[in-house]
Design an enzyme around this catalytic site. Structure first.
Site, mmCIF file in Angstrom:
data_model
loop_
_atom_site.group_PDB
_atom_site.id
_atom_site.type_symbol
_atom_site.label_atom_id
_atom_site.label_comp_id
_atom_site.label_asym_id
_atom_site.label_seq_id
_atom_site.Cartn_x
_atom_site.Cartn_y
_atom_site.Cartn_z
ATOM 1 N N HIS A 1 0.822 -1.209 0.000
ATOM 2 C CA HIS A 1 0.000 0.000 0.000
ATOM 3 C C HIS A 1 0.856 1.259 0.000
ATOM 4 C CE1 HIS A 1 0.710 0.715 4.302
ATOM 5 N NE2 HIS A 1 0.278 -0.507 4.575
ATOM 6 N N CYS B 1 2.566 -4.986 6.671
ATOM 7 C CA CYS B 1 2.400 -4.723 5.229
ATOM 8 C C CYS B 1 3.698 -4.229 4.603
ATOM 9 C CB CYS B 1 1.308 -3.680 5.020
ATOM 10 S SG CYS B 1 -0.334 -4.247 5.509
#
Length: 160
Positions: free
Chosen positions: A115, A135
């Site tokens: 992301h 992430c």
């Protein structure tokens, strides 16, 4: 066990459309280098600096450990309405990850994404250091490019 993933039904094949549009056929992340590479065959098409989970060494073992997983996964869906500037979901946990966590009576975690920066982050520069919950974070311009060059089903290999 709602956190078990549905495994992909077939190995990703690069379509002639993907080849014509310059789309990638795999993603490689090298955690120690803090780099993400977009690949077509053996050719590196793009390279981006990354941030990882706040405790980046080693493979993710359980929910909340702050580690970024290591292994082979696929990009299984994309989210343009993310709380980050776009996100691409990885198929973590795979069946082996789920078995290891179950053996330890722990949840493996999930929602591992590539992301951009948080939606409220106004600074032109990405957040420094390893700050995610597991992430792989990139700059906002990078996520726009990664988004446009990848499709669901693209394999990703995350290396130590």
């Amino acid at each position: 066990m709602s956190w078990l993933p549905v495994p992909p039904t077939s190995e990703h094949q690069v379509s002639s459309r993907d080849q014509a549009t310059g789309r990638v056929d795999r993603v490689v992340v090298k955690k120690a280098e803090r780099r993400l590479y977009l690949m077509r065959g053996d050719q590196r098409l793009r390279s981006y600096p990354i941030a990882l989970g706040f405790s980046p060494k080693g493979h993710k073992r359980r929910e909340g450990d702050g580690r970024t997983p290591e292994g082979r996964y696929v990009i299984d869906w994309k989210n343009s309405a993310s709380r980050f500037r776009k996100s691409l979901h990885l198929s973590y946990p795979n069946p082996a990850d789920a078995r290891r966590a179950a053996f330890r009576h722990q949840a493996p975690g999930g929602m591992i994404m590539i992301h951009g920066q948080p939606s409220g982050h106004r600074d032109a520069q990405p957040i420094e250091g390893d700050w995610t919950l597991g992430c792989i974070a990139v700059s906002n311009p990078a996520i726009e490019e990664i988004w446009s060059l990848t499709s669901t089903g693209v394999p990703i290999e995350i290396l130590p």
